[in-house]
Enzyme design. Structure first.
Site, PDB file in Angstrom:
ATOM      1  N   LYS A 149      55.033  42.878  37.818  1.00  0.00           N
ATOM      2  CA  LYS A 149      54.041  43.808  38.377  1.00  0.00           C
ATOM      3  C   LYS A 149      52.768  42.977  38.559  1.00  0.00           C
ATOM      4  O   LYS A 149      51.960  42.832  37.649  1.00  0.00           O
ATOM      5  CB  LYS A 149      53.807  44.973  37.411  1.00  0.00           C
ATOM      6  CG  LYS A 149      53.319  46.259  38.033  1.00  0.00           C
ATOM      7  CD  LYS A 149      52.035  46.160  38.837  1.00  0.00           C
ATOM      8  CE  LYS A 149      50.793  46.077  38.002  1.00  0.00           C
ATOM      9  NZ  LYS A 149      49.581  45.745  38.823  1.00  0.00           N
TER      10      LYS A 149
ATOM     11  N   GLU B 269      47.322  44.067  42.111  1.00  0.00           N
ATOM     12  CA  GLU B 269      47.280  44.716  43.423  1.00  0.00           C
ATOM     13  C   GLU B 269      46.220  44.108  44.333  1.00  0.00           C
ATOM     14  O   GLU B 269      46.132  44.430  45.503  1.00  0.00           O
ATOM     15  CB  GLU B 269      47.086  46.233  43.266  1.00  0.00           C
ATOM     16  CG  GLU B 269      45.794  46.675  42.576  1.00  0.00           C
ATOM     17  CD  GLU B 269      45.873  46.701  41.041  1.00  0.00           C
ATOM     18  OE1 GLU B 269      46.470  45.769  40.450  1.00  0.00           O
ATOM     19  OE2 GLU B 269      45.310  47.627  40.443  1.00  0.00           O
ATOM     20  N   ARG B 270      45.379  43.199  43.770  1.00  0.00           N
ATOM     21  CA  ARG B 270      44.326  42.588  44.603  1.00  0.00           C
ATOM     22  C   ARG B 270      44.884  41.494  45.514  1.00  0.00           C
ATOM     23  O   ARG B 270      44.390  41.265  46.602  1.00  0.00           O
ATOM     24  CB  ARG B 270      43.251  41.953  43.733  1.00  0.00           C
ATOM     25  CG  ARG B 270      42.767  42.826  42.621  1.00  0.00           C
ATOM     26  CD  ARG B 270      41.303  43.171  42.800  1.00  0.00           C
ATOM     27  NE  ARG B 270      40.903  44.106  41.776  1.00  0.00           N
ATOM     28  CZ  ARG B 270      41.002  45.430  41.865  1.00  0.00           C
ATOM     29  NH1 ARG B 270      41.473  45.999  42.964  1.00  0.00           N
ATOM     30  NH2 ARG B 270      40.626  46.209  40.874  1.00  0.00           N
TER      31      ARG B 270
ATOM     32  N   CYS C  58      39.958  32.362  33.119  1.00  0.00           N
ATOM     33  CA  CYS C  58      39.855  32.729  31.706  1.00  0.00           C
ATOM     34  C   CYS C  58      39.508  31.514  30.864  1.00  0.00           C
ATOM     35  O   CYS C  58      39.141  31.648  29.707  1.00  0.00           O
ATOM     36  CB  CYS C  58      41.161  33.337  31.222  1.00  0.00           C
ATOM     37  SG  CYS C  58      42.490  32.155  31.191  1.00  0.00           S
TER      38      CYS C  58
HETATM   39  P1  NAD Z   1      42.814  43.579  34.723  1.00  0.00           P
HETATM   40  O1  NAD Z   1      42.914  43.841  33.267  1.00  0.00           O
HETATM   41  O2  NAD Z   1      41.927  44.458  35.529  1.00  0.00           O
HETATM   42  O3  NAD Z   1      44.268  43.679  35.419  1.00  0.00           O
HETATM   43  C1  NAD Z   1      45.379  42.981  34.913  1.00  0.00           C
HETATM   44  C2  NAD Z   1      46.643  43.768  35.234  1.00  0.00           C
HETATM   45  O4  NAD Z   1      46.588  45.045  34.577  1.00  0.00           O
HETATM   46  C3  NAD Z   1      46.832  44.046  36.719  1.00  0.00           C
HETATM   47  O5  NAD Z   1      48.187  43.877  37.055  1.00  0.00           O
HETATM   48  C4  NAD Z   1      46.393  45.496  36.862  1.00  0.00           C
HETATM   49  O6  NAD Z   1      47.076  46.176  37.899  1.00  0.00           O
HETATM   50  C5  NAD Z   1      46.728  46.100  35.518  1.00  0.00           C
HETATM   51  N1  NAD Z   1      45.816  47.190  35.144  1.00  0.00           N
HETATM   52  C6  NAD Z   1      44.498  47.280  35.439  1.00  0.00           C
HETATM   53  N2  NAD Z   1      43.985  48.412  34.938  1.00  0.00           N
HETATM   54  C7  NAD Z   1      44.991  49.049  34.302  1.00  0.00           C
HETATM   55  C8  NAD Z   1      45.072  50.279  33.565  1.00  0.00           C
HETATM   56  N3  NAD Z   1      44.017  51.080  33.390  1.00  0.00           N
HETATM   57  N4  NAD Z   1      46.263  50.637  33.037  1.00  0.00           N
HETATM   58  C9  NAD Z   1      47.339  49.839  33.198  1.00  0.00           C
HETATM   59  N5  NAD Z   1      47.308  48.670  33.890  1.00  0.00           N
HETATM   60  C10 NAD Z   1      46.152  48.264  34.426  1.00  0.00           C
HETATM   61  O7  NAD Z   1      42.401  42.041  34.886  1.00  0.00           O
HETATM   62  P2  NAD Z   1      42.019  41.246  36.221  1.00  0.00           P
HETATM   63  O8  NAD Z   1      40.662  41.688  36.649  1.00  0.00           O
HETATM   64  O9  NAD Z   1      43.115  41.282  37.188  1.00  0.00           O
HETATM   65  O10 NAD Z   1      41.941  39.743  35.655  1.00  0.00           O
HETATM   66  C11 NAD Z   1      40.801  39.199  35.063  1.00  0.00           C
HETATM   67  C12 NAD Z   1      40.883  39.231  33.549  1.00  0.00           C
HETATM   68  O11 NAD Z   1      42.043  38.534  33.107  1.00  0.00           O
HETATM   69  C13 NAD Z   1      39.716  38.519  32.875  1.00  0.00           C
HETATM   70  O12 NAD Z   1      39.307  39.280  31.756  1.00  0.00           O
HETATM   71  C14 NAD Z   1      40.307  37.192  32.439  1.00  0.00           C
HETATM   72  O13 NAD Z   1      39.656  36.570  31.346  1.00  0.00           O
HETATM   73  C15 NAD Z   1      41.685  37.607  32.084  1.00  0.00           C
HETATM   74  N6  NAD Z   1      42.615  36.477  32.085  1.00  0.00           N
HETATM   75  C16 NAD Z   1      43.085  36.039  30.878  1.00  0.00           C
HETATM   76  C17 NAD Z   1      43.946  34.961  30.826  1.00  0.00           C
HETATM   77  C18 NAD Z   1      44.485  34.481  29.509  1.00  0.00           C
HETATM   78  O14 NAD Z   1      45.486  33.773  29.513  1.00  0.00           O
HETATM   79  N7  NAD Z   1      43.898  34.852  28.389  1.00  0.00           N
HETATM   80  C19 NAD Z   1      44.340  34.318  32.014  1.00  0.00           C
HETATM   81  C20 NAD Z   1      43.840  34.802  33.231  1.00  0.00           C
HETATM   82  C21 NAD Z   1      42.985  35.892  33.255  1.00  0.00           C
END
Ligand code: NAD
Length: 499
Positions: A173, A176-177, A281
């Site tokens: 999954k 979606e961006r 991240c």
């Molecule tokens: P996000 O949490 O908004 O989304 C991540 C995923 O979760 C997406 O697939 C999204 O569709 C889903 N999602 C979003 N809101 C949801 C909800 N309310 N309920 C269920 N699913 C939901 O994160 P993002 O903006 O796509 O990515 C950026 C974030 O990811 C930053 O905080 C970054 O630090 C983190 N990140 C962490 C790592 C790591 O390995 N620790 C690596 C890359 C990015």
């Protein structure tokens, strides 16, 4: 308008929900496609098909599975330019950076070619009279990956590579961006020989994610994204009896000791703070110079370097250091945090607030910002900004600098710049953060080591990629076997040690 659907049973399939999310061109602000958001019913049906397809794939010998991964690596290299172009057009990062994103996923696929070796169990000959004992690592069945927007090639591959190599079916999954690259990866997997149904790519939002969390079929979930969602997924997934590993947000500190090479430290900070518009991240978002003289020297070297940064669309090629952020909402959030920093008393020494790019006025570009005299209580220090904003907190001593990294709620990565081996060694041993760089600003471990943070940056056990991933996506089965020559007469009712 281009419509992006799902990849189910080896085919592109349109969504049925009637719900869509906009996919932007971040450089112009225009909507370039609509991506379907799956219903629970679509997710459940694709999962059931994946479970059926997994039986044969799980029984395929690991060497044959590894050959699919080997061919996939060849196809990734063949299509590198095409993949990078699609990635940049939806994410906004530069082409060299997009290739880095693909490359770091590709390297995990290369590691997965070693599956036959990594899946070997343990064996004890003659554990008792005529008794042999051995263990197997078997696939968990159907696993799922929920991935973020910022690495749309690398992180899906970090998840699906080990899961598939271990013999599982996989439900991806993606964010979606920027959903196009994950779908292209699925096409390449099919071309490489992966049987249909073993990899399903389901686009969606909370509804699809909740269906994954509640699915009675899915046995394990790997998540990467922001910390609040990581915590939610961990809690709900675990309470449904699944194994779950969730990697969250970050606030990575880089400590600059007075003996560091200031030019090297400044160059490292510019790359790690502003590369990919700070949407990593493992970005460095906090510089911690030790002593005012170090801080003054560092700021003096940083300002001209930051002011020289070229911000623009990826289509401008080598003329661009970093591109736009992913959405208008992300841009608004970054600028709101910058305002809060000014209001709460930090000194904005490079001010990118009025950045405008001619011809791209509606794009999601954010100019580079540098703050000095940031303190612990400020929002720009406490929160993950995920934009081109570097904060400087001044520490008087090494111990105080170490405490900044230790006390922060996030613990993904951190770095120290020094020429002193003792200090570096002490830092690596004591700091409560998962990945440490010594004169390396972004210490992302290579594919054959493991990647994971501590504290609020990760929930659950075992890291991503490397040997940990093979443990996460398999279950251990231990067999004790005895043949008649070792069997003595008479029943034994006691729980006893081996003879
Ligand atoms: P996000 O949490 O908004 O989304 C991540 C995923 O979760 C997406 O697939 C999204 O569709 C889903 N999602 C979003 N809101 C949801 C909800 N309310 N309920 C269920 N699913 C939901 O994160 P993002 O903006 O796509 O990515 C950026 C974030 O990811 C930053 O905080 C970054 O630090 C983190 N990140 C962490 C790592 C790591 O390995 N620790 C690596 C890359 C990015």
């Amino acid at each position: 308008m281009k419509e992006i659907g799902h990849w189910i049973n080896g085919k592109h399939v349109k969504g049925t929900s009637g719900r869509f999310a906009d996919v932007f061109n971040p450089a112009t602000g225009e909507v370039q496609a609509k991506v379907a958001l799956a219903t629970k019913a679509e997710l459940d049906a694709a999962t059931a098909d994946a479970a059926a397809a997994q039986v044969k794939w799980g029984a395929t010998n690991p060497q044959r599975r590894a050959r699919v991964m080997m061919e996939f690596v060849r196809l990734l290299n063949r299509d590198m330019d095409k993949l990078a172009e699609a990635l940049s057009s939806e994410h906004g990062k530069t082409i060299p950076d997009a290739k880095g994103d693909i490359q770091r996923g590709l390297e995990v696929m290369e590691f997965c070619i070693g599956a036959p070796h990594l899946l070997k169990g343990e064996f004890t000959d003659s554990a008792g009279p005529g008794i042999d004992m051995y263990s197997m690592r078997q696939p968990i069945g159907v696993a799922a990956g929920i991935t973020p927007f910022n690495f749309p090639a690398m992180i899906p591959m970090w998840k699906m590579g080990p899961a598939l190599a271990c013999g599982n079916a996989f439900i991806l999954k993606p964010s979606e961006r920027d959903p196009s690259v994950p779908l292209m990866l699925a096409e390449l997997m099919q071309e490489a020989g992966l049987p249909d149904g073993v990899l399903q790519v389901i686009n969606g939002d909370k509804e699809a994610v909740d269906a994954i969390l509640d699915s009675p079929i899915i046995a394990g979930i790997g998540f990467v994204g922001s910390t609040p969602i990581a915590e939610y997924i961990y809690g709900r997934g675990c309470s449904n009896g699944k194994r779950v590993q969730c990697f969250g947000g970050a606030k990575n500190h880089m400590i600059i000791m007075p003996d560091a090479d200031m030019d090297q430290a400044a160059d490292a900070l510019v790359g790690a703070g502003y590369g990919a518009a700070g949407e990593r991240c493992m970005a460095i978002s906090v510089a911690v110079p030790v002593g005012d003289a170090t801080a003054d020297a560092l700021i003096e070297k940083l300002i001209p370097r930051i002011e020289k940064l070229k911000v623009g669309p990826y289509t401008a090629g080598n003329d661009v250091d970093y591109g736009p952020v992913v959405t208008a909402a992300a841009k608004a959030n970054i600028l709101k945090l910058v305002e809060s920093g000014v209001a709460q008393g930090a000194k904005l020494v490079v001010d990118g607030r009025n950045f405008k790019l001619q011809g791209y006025e509606d794009g999601f570009f954010v100019g580079p910002h540098l703050f000095d005299h940031v303190t612990r209580d400020m929002d720009i220090y406490r929160k993950e900004i995920f934009g081109p904003v570097l904060s400087t907190v001044r520490a008087k001593t090494y111990e105080e600098a170490l405490a900044y990294a230790m006390d922060h709620e996030y613990g993904n990565g951190t770095a120290i710049f020094t020429r002193d081996g003792d200090t570096a060694r002490d830092f690596a041993a004591r700091v409560n953060v998962g990945m440490i760089g010594i004169n390396v600003p972004i210490p992302v471990p290579l594919a054959y080591h493991t990647f994971g943070g501590w504290k609020k940056s990760a929930f659950g056990d075992l890291n991503q990629h490397g040997p940990d991933a093979f443990r996460f996506y398999t279950r251990t089965k231990t067999i004790t076997s005895r043949w008649p020559s070792g069997i003595k007469e008479g029943a034994s009712l006691n729980f006893k040690p081996m003879d």
